[in-house]
Write a protein that holds these residues in place. Structure first.
Motif, PDB file in Angstrom:
ATOM      1  N   LEU A 121    -142.054 -35.176 -52.049  1.00 48.62           N
ATOM      2  CA  LEU A 121    -140.908 -35.892 -52.606  1.00 48.62           C
ATOM      3  C   LEU A 121    -139.818 -36.118 -51.562  1.00 48.62           C
ATOM      4  O   LEU A 121    -139.180 -37.175 -51.527  1.00 48.62           O
ATOM      5  N   VAL A 122    -139.587 -35.115 -50.698  1.00 42.42           N
ATOM      6  CA  VAL A 122    -138.516 -35.235 -49.695  1.00 42.42           C
ATOM      7  C   VAL A 122    -139.040 -35.742 -48.364  1.00 42.42           C
ATOM      8  O   VAL A 122    -138.272 -35.838 -47.396  1.00 42.42           O
ATOM      9  N   ASN A 123    -140.367 -36.037 -48.291  1.00 38.67           N
ATOM     10  CA  ASN A 123    -140.968 -36.519 -47.040  1.00 38.67           C
ATOM     11  C   ASN A 123    -140.729 -35.519 -45.916  1.00 38.67           C
ATOM     12  O   ASN A 123    -140.169 -35.843 -44.857  1.00 38.67           O
ATOM     13  N   ALA A 124    -141.182 -34.278 -46.145  1.00 35.65           N
ATOM     14  CA  ALA A 124    -140.985 -33.213 -45.162  1.00 35.65           C
ATOM     15  C   ALA A 124    -141.794 -33.496 -43.906  1.00 35.65           C
ATOM     16  O   ALA A 124    -142.736 -34.293 -43.898  1.00 35.65           O
ATOM     17  N   SER A 125    -141.461 -32.797 -42.839  1.00 32.89           N
ATOM     18  CA  SER A 125    -142.154 -32.976 -41.568  1.00 32.89           C
ATOM     19  C   SER A 125    -143.578 -32.453 -41.660  1.00 32.89           C
ATOM     20  O   SER A 125    -143.931 -31.669 -42.542  1.00 32.89           O
ATOM     21  N   LEU A 126    -144.410 -32.893 -40.719  1.00 32.47           N
ATOM     22  CA  LEU A 126    -145.809 -32.499 -40.716  1.00 32.47           C
ATOM     23  C   LEU A 126    -145.963 -31.001 -40.513  1.00 32.47           C
ATOM     24  O   LEU A 126    -146.780 -30.360 -41.199  1.00 32.47           O
ATOM     25  N   VAL A 127    -145.188 -30.432 -39.620  1.00 29.88           N
ATOM     26  CA  VAL A 127    -145.333 -29.005 -39.347  1.00 29.88           C
ATOM     27  C   VAL A 127    -144.917 -28.185 -40.564  1.00 29.88           C
ATOM     28  O   VAL A 127    -145.523 -27.154 -40.880  1.00 29.88           O
ATOM     29  N   ALA A 128    -143.887 -28.645 -41.295  1.00 31.71           N
ATOM     30  CA  ALA A 128    -143.478 -27.932 -42.498  1.00 31.71           C
ATOM     31  C   ALA A 128    -144.543 -28.036 -43.584  1.00 31.71           C
ATOM     32  O   ALA A 128    -144.847 -27.053 -44.286  1.00 31.71           O
ATOM     33  N   THR A 129    -145.119 -29.209 -43.716  1.00 27.66           N
ATOM     34  CA  THR A 129    -146.175 -29.386 -44.710  1.00 27.66           C
ATOM     35  C   THR A 129    -147.377 -28.512 -44.396  1.00 27.66           C
ATOM     36  O   THR A 129    -147.949 -27.863 -45.280  1.00 27.66           O
ATOM     37  N   VAL A 130    -147.773 -28.475 -43.115  1.00 21.20           N
ATOM     38  CA  VAL A 130    -148.911 -27.647 -42.709  1.00 21.20           C
ATOM     39  C   VAL A 130    -148.602 -26.169 -42.915  1.00 21.20           C
ATOM     40  O   VAL A 130    -149.446 -25.388 -43.382  1.00 21.20           O
ATOM     41  N   ALA A 131    -147.380 -25.767 -42.586  1.00 19.62           N
ATOM     42  CA  ALA A 131    -147.005 -24.361 -42.744  1.00 19.62           C
ATOM     43  C   ALA A 131    -147.030 -23.938 -44.209  1.00 19.62           C
ATOM     44  O   ALA A 131    -147.557 -22.872 -44.568  1.00 19.62           O
ATOM     45  N   LEU A 132    -146.453 -24.763 -45.084  1.00 22.28           N
ATOM     46  CA  LEU A 132    -146.455 -24.428 -46.511  1.00 22.28           C
ATOM     47  C   LEU A 132    -147.875 -24.388 -47.062  1.00 22.28           C
ATOM     48  O   LEU A 132    -148.231 -23.488 -47.829  1.00 22.28           O
ATOM     49  N   ASP A 133    -148.678 -25.350 -46.659  1.00 29.09           N
ATOM     50  CA  ASP A 133    -150.066 -25.378 -47.138  1.00 29.09           C
ATOM     51  C   ASP A 133    -150.827 -24.157 -46.657  1.00 29.09           C
ATOM     52  O   ASP A 133    -151.590 -23.542 -47.405  1.00 29.09           O
ATOM     53  N   CYS A 134    -150.611 -23.784 -45.393  1.00 29.29           N
ATOM     54  CA  CYS A 134    -151.316 -22.621 -44.847  1.00 29.29           C
ATOM     55  C   CYS A 134    -150.870 -21.332 -45.520  1.00 29.29           C
ATOM     56  O   CYS A 134    -151.699 -20.487 -45.880  1.00 29.29           O
ATOM     57  N   ILE A 135    -149.591 -21.172 -45.732  1.00 27.87           N
ATOM     58  CA  ILE A 135    -149.086 -19.938 -46.348  1.00 27.87           C
ATOM     59  C   ILE A 135    -149.569 -19.815 -47.800  1.00 27.87           C
ATOM     60  O   ILE A 135    -150.006 -18.744 -48.238  1.00 27.87           O
ATOM     61  N   MET A 136    -149.493 -20.885 -48.534  1.00 23.69           N
ATOM     62  CA  MET A 136    -149.939 -20.836 -49.931  1.00 23.69           C
ATOM     63  C   MET A 136    -151.451 -20.595 -50.031  1.00 23.69           C
ATOM     64  O   MET A 136    -151.922 -19.859 -50.902  1.00 23.69           O
ATOM     65  N   ALA A 137    -152.218 -21.230 -49.141  1.00 25.62           N
ATOM     66  CA  ALA A 137    -153.661 -21.006 -49.155  1.00 25.62           C
ATOM     67  C   ALA A 137    -153.994 -19.566 -48.781  1.00 25.62           C
ATOM     68  O   ALA A 137    -154.912 -18.959 -49.354  1.00 25.62           O
ATOM     69  N   LEU A 138    -153.240 -18.999 -47.815  1.00 26.60           N
ATOM     70  CA  LEU A 138    -153.446 -17.580 -47.485  1.00 26.60           C
ATOM     71  C   LEU A 138    -153.123 -16.685 -48.676  1.00 26.60           C
ATOM     72  O   LEU A 138    -153.836 -15.710 -48.950  1.00 26.60           O
ATOM     73  N   ALA A 139    -152.049 -17.015 -49.385  1.00 29.72           N
ATOM     74  CA  ALA A 139    -151.694 -16.216 -50.573  1.00 29.72           C
ATOM     75  C   ALA A 139    -152.800 -16.295 -51.624  1.00 29.72           C
ATOM     76  O   ALA A 139    -153.157 -15.283 -52.247  1.00 29.72           O
ATOM     77  N   LEU A 140    -153.345 -17.490 -51.821  1.00 35.95           N
ATOM     78  CA  LEU A 140    -154.448 -17.626 -52.776  1.00 35.95           C
ATOM     79  C   LEU A 140    -155.662 -16.817 -52.341  1.00 35.95           C
ATOM     80  O   LEU A 140    -156.275 -16.105 -53.147  1.00 35.95           O
ATOM     81  N   SER A 141    -156.038 -16.931 -51.072  1.00 36.21           N
ATOM     82  CA  SER A 141    -157.219 -16.218 -50.581  1.00 36.21           C
ATOM     83  C   SER A 141    -157.016 -14.705 -50.657  1.00 36.21           C
ATOM     84  O   SER A 141    -157.934 -13.967 -51.050  1.00 36.21           O
ATOM     85  N   ILE A 142    -155.838 -14.241 -50.300  1.00 33.05           N
ATOM     86  CA  ILE A 142    -155.576 -12.790 -50.363  1.00 33.05           C
ATOM     87  C   ILE A 142    -155.592 -12.308 -51.806  1.00 33.05           C
ATOM     88  O   ILE A 142    -156.114 -11.224 -52.114  1.00 33.05           O
ATOM     89  N   THR A 143    -155.048 -13.102 -52.724  1.00 30.20           N
ATOM     90  CA  THR A 143    -155.074 -12.714 -54.141  1.00 30.20           C
ATOM     91  C   THR A 143    -156.505 -12.605 -54.646  1.00 30.20           C
ATOM     92  O   THR A 143    -156.871 -11.631 -55.333  1.00 30.20           O
ATOM     93  N   LEU A 144    -157.342 -13.588 -54.307  1.00 33.51           N
ATOM     94  CA  LEU A 144    -158.750 -13.523 -54.713  1.00 33.51           C
ATOM     95  C   LEU A 144    -159.454 -12.354 -54.040  1.00 33.51           C
ATOM     96  O   LEU A 144    -160.279 -11.669 -54.664  1.00 33.51           O
TER      97      LEU A 144
END
Length: 822
Positions: free
Chosen positions: A364-387
């Motif tokens: 929605l805010v058109n964030a930078s590529l590095v921010a998008t990659v960082a958020l995606d990586c952190i959330m995916a790590l949280a999902l994988s660690i939870t599983l």
């Protein structure tokens, strides 16, 4: 409060449960019938007249725009969402072109038929002015329609090619994204770049945050008090609804798995609706009064959807684990493991909600590529660690000592394979995220969660359907009496069939959802179904799904109608005629065969296969008959001959080789004969046509009773004749016509041989009457002092047991002759 174990309560619970099940079943049937009824309406709306020129112009412009963007891809690349929209436009153009071509076809056929009716003008019979004008107009219309049909087919081909090209591009982009590597989150350069871009990202977020804070501050206090009251009401309703649903499940639903599966589904619904309603209250409160920007409204709408999805995830996990009511747990999971995993549903829901919220906000805010990659990586790590933590809880229970009561037993092979594959996927996801393959690691983690959610929902819904049908069948069997139990078999079969079809539909829909991430989403599937609606050409026959459904309905309804008419003939109409029971059954059977053939013909016609087009089926059947179906057809034709000529009929007493008994049923392929010991012999119908059959009750159903007695030579023959004749006449089962008679069969060295004969109404009573006559005659002979000749004997000398005497009838007449001749 009445005891739960009293018979009256059990009957009431069973009756109410049966009523609830019938209501649910009736609702499902009503929805299915409503869908079938509305299908022609939608079909009729699709068949509405269209402007051919306008439709072709629109489709041409759409496909030209798509081809232009595809040709400009090297200079202006498109992302996956843009390619998806472009493919949708191409498919719309193809659908519009196909619809137009379909609409042109009957018009072109009509014009050609009228031209053929006019014929070709000759020198002897030239066209009149009116016919010439009409011929010219028809020729012009035919040329125009042919050109439009060719253009529509050309647009359809171009659109299909463009759609395939876009699909290949999307797959290539998807594979490229999975294989694309960025800086690892373990590297300092990654975090340095993120820090450098953080100021600009926060600046992009600031207008949205400022608008949200301003909107919240601008709302008066009464709005927030109302919002607080609304949230309290929602929570109160949630508690009341939870207790009410639990009470309904325990008191109104019959005991068994149904109450558990129904309660689990209702828990998921409540868990989904509660946070959604709370988020909806906040949405209304924030947007109250002054209008908000489109970005803020989009954010609030997504917030409501996010709350519903998070509640759904948590509710699904809690419904499957059921830590608060272990006895209501559906899957076979130990109590100790569910206690260890009770944190998992809420944690997974929070992580998924956070992932979804950060992705939507970054877009929605058109964030930078590095921010998008960082958020995606952190959330995916949280999902994988939870599983991984959830899998670790299961693994720890397997590693407990042998004597520990909480140790898990050996798992089935499929479960072990599933857990191992999940472990490998989690480890690959974490490793990919750490080394920089963020897209691949995020895709694996999210696919694991998606598969788990779809599998859980599929398990609940299929279990609910199966338990509802099983409970309905059990209630029907428990409440049915012997008189109606046989009549409920068809209904039970319909219930089982409906259960299987419903579960199959749910499984297919689940597969569709699982394939949505690989380019086979619901939109694509619906588009394929729409293409399938137009029909599949098999030779000259066009098979359409709607026609197939109509044919199946005609077949089922026709078979049901024939069955009802056949039952009415056999039980009501034919008994009022002068036909005997065997002829009545034969007539009803022949009516059923003719009705089934007629219904099958009507069903084929409904599908679109005329009777003149089944020559290839007859050819295939002739080959099959010549090789493997010859015996079946021979028995079938023999059955028709038996029903038509009636050499034997139901109720006849027949002898066929070593088989002797009563005919109980003449079926299509075989005849059922009931033996004297009440066993049943299945005899192929061809045996009655090709072999010698003795029919005791065919033409003359009378039975003959014959008794032979041997008396000494000095016996008064007249006295014996009168005595035996009186015994025959006094027996009430003996017929007066033909009259009984006593004959002197002969005189030999053993004495006088008397042969008494009489007739009874049926051969079936001959044995009983003969026995009664023997008792009566022997008693009268004893009373009058008339002796009988002793049975002769013969001497046998077995090698080991010595001499003994065996009565025999091979030397002379014995006392008495027990064999009756019917």
């Amino acid at each position: 409060m009445p005891s739960l174990h009293c018979p009256a309560c059990l009957t009431t619970d069973a009756s109410s449960g049966l009523r609830l099940h019938r209501t649910l079943l009736a609702l499902v049937l009503f929805l299915m019938l409503l869908a079938c009824a509305l299908a022609p309406v939608f079909a009729a709306s699709n068949d509405a007249p269209i402007d051919i020129e306008q439709a072709l112009s629109t489709a041409r412009s759409q496909i030209d725009a798509v081809q232009k963007k595809l040709s400009n891809l090297p200079n202006a690349p498109l992302d996956d969402s843009q390619l998806a929209k472009l493919r949708t436009k191409a498919l719309d153009a193809q659908s519009q072109a196909d619809t137009t071509a379909t609409a042109i076809e009957p018009q072109l056929t009509s014009v050609r038929a009228r031209l053929a009716e006019l014929g070709q003008p000759t020198e002897d019979m030239p066209d009149t002015s009116d016919i010439a004008v009409q011929r010219k107009q028809l020729g012009k219309s035919s040329g125009t329609l042919e050109a439009q049909a060719k253009l529509a087919r050309l647009i359809s081909v171009e659109a299909g090619q463009a759609s395939e090209q876009i699909l290949k591009l999307r797959r290539a982009q998807f594979q490229a994204q999975l294989g694309q590597r960025t800086s690892s989150i373990l590297a300092s350069d990654f975090w340095q770049e993120l820090i450098d871009e953080s100021a600009r990202d926060l600046a992009r977020l600031e207008p949205l945050r400022h608008e949200l804070v301003s909107a919240m501050q601008a709302r008066p206090a009464r709005v927030w008090y109302s919002a607080l009251l609304g949230i309290v009401v929602v929570l109160a309703l949630r508690l009341v609804a939870g207790h009410w649903l639990y009470r309904i499940s325990t008191t109104r639903v019959a005991p068994g798995r149904l109450r558990r599966s129904l309660y689990a589904v209702l828990r998921v619904i409540l868990a989904t609706a509660t946070p959604g309603l709370i988020a909806g209250v906040l949405h209304v409160s924030i947007s109250w009064g002054d209008p908000l920007s489109d970005s803020m409204l989009t954010l609030l709408d997504q917030f409501v959807g996010l709350a519903c999805f998070g509640g759904f995830v948590a509710g699904l996990g809690n419904a499957l684990l059921a830590t608060d009511r272990p006895s209501w747990r559906l899957p076979a999971i130990s109590d100790y493991l569910t206690l260890k995993l009770r944190w998992f549903p809420l944690t997974l829901a929070l992580v998924i909600s956070a992932d979804w919220a950060t992705q939507r906000l970054a877009t929605l805010v058109n964030a930078s590529l590095v921010a998008t990659v960082a958020l995606d990586c952190i959330m995916a790590l949280a999902l994988s660690i939870t599983l991984g933590l959830a899998l670790q809880c299961t693994h720890r229970l397997k590693r407990l000592p042998a004597g520990d009561p909480h140790k898990m037993g050996p798992s089935p092979l499929w479960l072990s394979i599933l857990l191992s594959a999940t472990w490998i996927s989690v480890l690959v996801s974490i490793a990919s995220l750490l080394v920089g393959y963020v897209a691949l690691g995020s895709f694996i983690a999210k696919q694991l969660v998606w598969i788990a959610l779809v599998g859980g929902v599929t398990y609940l819904l299929t279990g609910l359907i199966d338990d509802a049908c099983s409970s309905l069948l059990a209630s029907a069997r428990r409440l049915a009496t012997d008189d109606i139990r046989s009549a409920s078999l068809a209904r039970n079969q319909a219930i089982v069939l409906l259960s299987g079809v419903a579960r199959l539909m749910i499984v297919l829909f689940a597969l569709m959802l699982l394939l949505s991430s690989f380019g086979g989403g619901p939109t694509e599937w619906l588009r394929q179904l729409d293409q399938l609606h137009k029909g599949i050409s098999i030779g000259e026959v066009q098979i359409r799904p709607t026609a197939v459904v109509l044919g199946i309905l005609v077949l089922l309804l026709g078979f049901g109608a024939v069955k009802l008419l056949q039952r009415w003939l056999a039980s009501q109409y034919l008994p009022t005629t002068s036909l005997d029971p065997g002829m009545r059954l034969s007539a009803a059977t022949l009516f059923g065969y003719a009705g089934y053939v007629l219904v099958a013909s009507l069903s084929l016609s409904a599908v679109g296969i005329g009777l003149e087009r089944v020559a290839w089926i007859a050819s295939a059947l002739s080959v099959g008959i010549g090789f493997g179906l010859q015996a079946v057809v021979q028995n079938f034709v023999s059955g028709l001959i038996l029903l038509a000529e009636r050499p034997v009929k139901v109720g006849d007493w027949v002898t066929l080789g070593t088989v002797e008994g009563d005919i109980r049923r003449i079926n299509v392929r075989a005849t059922e004969i009931q033996m004297g010991d009440h066993s049943t012999v299945i005899v192929p119908n061809s045996e009655f046509i090709t072999k010698i059959v003795r029919n005791v009750t065919h033409a003359n159903p009378l039975g003959r009773v014959q008794i032979k007695l041997a008396l000494p030579v000095d016996t008064d023959a007249v006295q014996v004749r009168d005595l035996m004749l009186a015994a025959f006449i006094e027996n009430t089962d003996m017929l007066e016509e033909p009259a009984p008679s006593v004959m002197l069969d002969g005189v030999d060295s053993t004495g006088l041989i008397f042969n008494a004969t009489g007739y009874v109404s049926s051969p079936r009573v001959a044995y009983r009457v003969r026995s009664a006559l023997l008792f009566a005659i022997l008693q009268q002979l004893r009373d009058t002092g008339l002796p009988l000749v002793n049975p002769p004997t013969m001497v046998l000398q077995p090698p080991e047991t010595g001499t003994h005497k065996i009565p025999t009838q091979a030397i002379g007449p014995a006392l008495p002759n027990w064999n009756a001749d019917e």
